[in-house]
Scaffold this motif. Sequence first.
Motif, PDB file in Angstrom:
ATOM      1  N   LYS A 287      -8.661  -5.109   6.893  1.00  0.00           N
ATOM      2  CA  LYS A 287      -9.436  -5.269   5.663  1.00  0.00           C
ATOM      3  C   LYS A 287      -8.768  -6.276   4.735  1.00  0.00           C
ATOM      4  N   THR A 288      -9.586  -6.816   3.820  1.00  0.00           N
ATOM      5  CA  THR A 288      -9.084  -7.644   2.720  1.00  0.00           C
ATOM      6  C   THR A 288      -8.875  -6.736   1.526  1.00  0.00           C
ATOM      7  N   LEU A 289      -7.645  -6.692   1.028  1.00  0.00           N
ATOM      8  CA  LEU A 289      -7.326  -5.801  -0.083  1.00  0.00           C
ATOM      9  C   LEU A 289      -7.579  -6.439  -1.444  1.00  0.00           C
ATOM     10  N   PHE A 290      -7.351  -7.762  -1.543  1.00  0.00           N
ATOM     11  CA  PHE A 290      -7.393  -8.410  -2.855  1.00  0.00           C
ATOM     12  C   PHE A 290      -7.602  -9.906  -2.654  1.00  0.00           C
TER      13      PHE A 290
ATOM     14  N   THR B  40       0.803  -1.219   0.000  1.00  0.00           N
ATOM     15  CA  THR B  40       0.000   0.000   0.000  1.00  0.00           C
ATOM     16  C   THR B  40       0.835   1.268   0.000  1.00  0.00           C
TER      17      THR B  40
ATOM     18  N   THR C  40      -4.854  -3.286  -4.163  1.00  0.00           N
ATOM     19  CA  THR C  40      -6.188  -3.793  -4.489  1.00  0.00           C
ATOM     20  C   THR C  40      -6.334  -4.296  -5.915  1.00  0.00           C
TER      21      THR C  40
ATOM     22  N   GLU D 122       1.721  -5.722   4.687  1.00  0.00           N
ATOM     23  CA  GLU D 122       0.500  -6.491   4.553  1.00  0.00           C
ATOM     24  C   GLU D 122       0.856  -7.974   4.395  1.00  0.00           C
TER      25      GLU D 122
ATOM     26  N   GLN E  14       1.352  -4.874  -9.368  1.00  0.00           N
ATOM     27  CA  GLN E  14       0.194  -4.019  -9.165  1.00  0.00           C
ATOM     28  C   GLN E  14      -0.108  -3.192 -10.410  1.00  0.00           C
TER      29      GLN E  14
ATOM     30  N   ASP F  83      -4.745  -6.708   5.044  1.00  0.00           N
ATOM     31  CA  ASP F  83      -4.101  -5.640   5.815  1.00  0.00           C
ATOM     32  C   ASP F  83      -4.613  -5.777   7.241  1.00  0.00           C
TER      33      ASP F  83
ATOM     34  N   ASN G 207      -2.252   0.452  -4.527  1.00  0.00           N
ATOM     35  CA  ASN G 207      -2.685   0.435  -3.127  1.00  0.00           C
ATOM     36  C   ASN G 207      -3.011  -0.973  -2.639  1.00  0.00           C
TER      37      ASN G 207
END
Length: 264
Positions: A119-122, A76, A176, A82, A169, A99, A174
């Motif tokens: 949170k779940t980013l991906f 991020t 995601t 993460e 990425q 994260d 970020n």
Amino acid sequence: MPRKLLFILLLALLLPLPAHAQDLQGAVVAAANSDDEVVYLDPTGYIHVYDPQGSPQITWVSPEGGWNAVALGDFTGEGDDEIVAVGGEGSGSRLVIYDPVVASGAVDASQQFNGVPWKTLFATYLSGTPRLVAVGEFNAAVTGDEIVYTTDAPAINGDPRSQITILMQTSPANGTAWTQYATTTSGQQWSDISTGDLEVSGIDNIALIDEDRGVLSVFRLLNGALQRYYVSASDTREWSSSAIGQVDPDTAQPELVLVRRADR
């Protein structure tokens, strides 16, 4: 000040040590207090982030279990790390980025552990059963770390094979949005992975070990393609694990540190 991740080996702490280091990896991540946290996989494949010191205490547990391997990197750009995890079997295999300690941005009030938001980013499905995952610098033009993982590929004449894949990425960087950057298939089922810039090129190399066949291979990225440029094999003193780092301060290049069996 942002702190880098440092892997540690959990010897007798919290859980028995499994057969391979990839099955139980320890690490420290920056968090809501000034202490570091231990990250580990429990025997059922749940990921734990643990720090009993400070306030609030960090006691995050992944919402799902069954993960085979984890690695950590700054996806991020916030300066803390993460978690990327791979797990499952066959068509149900997945890769997920968590994260566990959200440092900034919007949060979901329902996703908190002890008052610390996560949170779940991906998340994405994989083409085969994953075995290993690591992070590294594979594209200097892209912000943040890249991800490399191995999955089982269809066997040929009964011989197992693996697919090696690098994800990078897409914008915004970020954590995601990801796309495949490079991939190749090899005639081994890899059991250990390490990454580092062995050639001092600004791009990391990938060292992979197939312990069952005693094979060590080192890959480099050349024009966006993965190429194996070093291989060593032994059926009597099998390679077991590896790490890449600056061991000799008098040399410019990092060293590849290896462990092999010597019991027969």
